[in-house]
Design a protein around this motif. Structure first.
Motif, mmCIF file in Angstrom:
data_model
loop_
_atom_site.group_PDB
_atom_site.id
_atom_site.type_symbol
_atom_site.label_atom_id
_atom_site.label_comp_id
_atom_site.label_asym_id
_atom_site.label_seq_id
_atom_site.Cartn_x
_atom_site.Cartn_y
_atom_site.Cartn_z
ATOM 1 N N ASP A 72 -6.383 -10.650 3.770
ATOM 2 C CA ASP A 72 -6.753 -12.042 3.465
ATOM 3 C C ASP A 72 -5.818 -12.646 2.426
ATOM 4 N N ASP A 73 -5.382 -11.806 1.492
ATOM 5 C CA ASP A 73 -4.536 -12.296 0.410
ATOM 6 C C ASP A 73 -3.589 -11.174 -0.008
ATOM 7 N N THR A 100 -5.937 -8.069 -0.807
ATOM 8 C CA THR A 100 -7.356 -8.398 -0.795
ATOM 9 C C THR A 100 -7.800 -8.598 0.648
ATOM 10 N N GLY A 101 -8.992 -8.074 0.949
ATOM 11 C CA GLY A 101 -9.539 -8.267 2.284
ATOM 12 C C GLY A 101 -10.764 -7.409 2.516
ATOM 13 N N THR A 102 -11.292 -7.528 3.707
ATOM 14 C CA THR A 102 -12.433 -6.728 4.134
ATOM 15 C C THR A 102 -11.922 -5.651 5.076
ATOM 16 N N ASN A 103 -12.344 -4.416 4.853
ATOM 17 C CA ASN A 103 -11.917 -3.292 5.691
ATOM 18 C C ASN A 103 -10.394 -3.185 5.772
ATOM 19 N N LYS A 108 -1.960 1.916 6.578
ATOM 20 C CA LYS A 108 -0.909 1.063 7.137
ATOM 21 C C LYS A 108 -0.274 0.202 6.043
ATOM 22 N N ILE A 109 -1.082 -0.284 5.130
ATOM 23 C CA ILE A 109 -0.555 -1.095 4.030
ATOM 24 C C ILE A 109 0.378 -0.252 3.169
ATOM 25 N N LYS A 110 -0.048 0.963 2.839
ATOM 26 C CA LYS A 110 0.809 1.861 2.044
ATOM 27 C C LYS A 110 2.117 2.138 2.771
ATOM 28 N N LYS A 111 2.044 2.359 4.061
ATOM 29 C CA LYS A 111 3.251 2.629 4.847
ATOM 30 C C LYS A 111 4.199 1.436 4.806
ATOM 31 N N ALA A 112 3.646 0.228 4.958
ATOM 32 C CA ALA A 112 4.471 -0.986 4.938
ATOM 33 C C ALA A 112 5.156 -1.150 3.585
ATOM 34 N N HIS A 140 -8.132 -4.686 -3.237
ATOM 35 C CA HIS A 140 -9.286 -5.454 -3.685
ATOM 36 C C HIS A 140 -10.134 -5.740 -2.453
ATOM 37 N N GLU A 141 -11.236 -5.031 -2.310
ATOM 38 C CA GLU A 141 -12.127 -5.232 -1.173
ATOM 39 C C GLU A 141 -13.013 -6.439 -1.444
#
Length: 142
Positions: A72-73, A100-103, A108-112, A140-141
């Motif tokens: 989301d952010d 920031t986001g839900t679920n 994948k974020i760490k990999k990116a 940030h969930e």
């Protein structure tokens, strides 16, 4: 080999206007003028930090899209320390990636982020030549 050319022109007092290879312009000013509220633009050293965040951020967003890992952010905070002696340069740089986001798809974020930091971001590699560079990923969930 790609060659980039920029032209930087003195416009007044401690201000310069510079362009980039695509023709866009921005104003740079002396660090001594940073407290001047009438000055718009960037200090050259702060602009380096923005370039670092922008380079890596563009990588990360592109990779997340390919990985179908929506957020989301997303923001990047860069904290840097200047040496005390002239010529002053950044000798310690911390890059914090905030998602920031839900679920959130954390793997994948760490990999990116790691691909950007270790492989794709040329500005990151330039900073490694003169600074102790560290990174952190913060989730940030919602």
């Amino acid at each position: 080999m790609v060659k980039n050319i920029v032209t930087t022109v003195w416009t007044e007092k401690g201000q310069f206007e510079t362009n980039n290879p695509s023709g866009h312009k921005l104003t740079m000013f002396s660090v001594a003028d940073e407290e001047n509220k009438n000055t718009t633009g960037f200090g050259p050293k702060a602009l380096m930090l923005s370039s670092l965040a922008g380079c890596s951020g563009l990588d990360v967003i592109s990779l997340l899209k390919k990985m179908r890992a929506e957020v989301d952010d997303f923001k990047i905070e860069v904290t840097a320390e200047l040496t005390d002696e002239h010529p002053k340069f950044y000798n310690k740089v911390q890059v914090d990636y905030h998602f920031t986001g839900t679920n959130l798809k954390e793997d994948k974020i760490k990999k990116a982020v790691n691909l950007s930091v270790e492989k794709y971001c040329g500005v990151m590699e330039m900073f490694r030549q003169f600074a102790d560079l560290t990174t952190a990923i913060i989730f940030h969930e919602k």
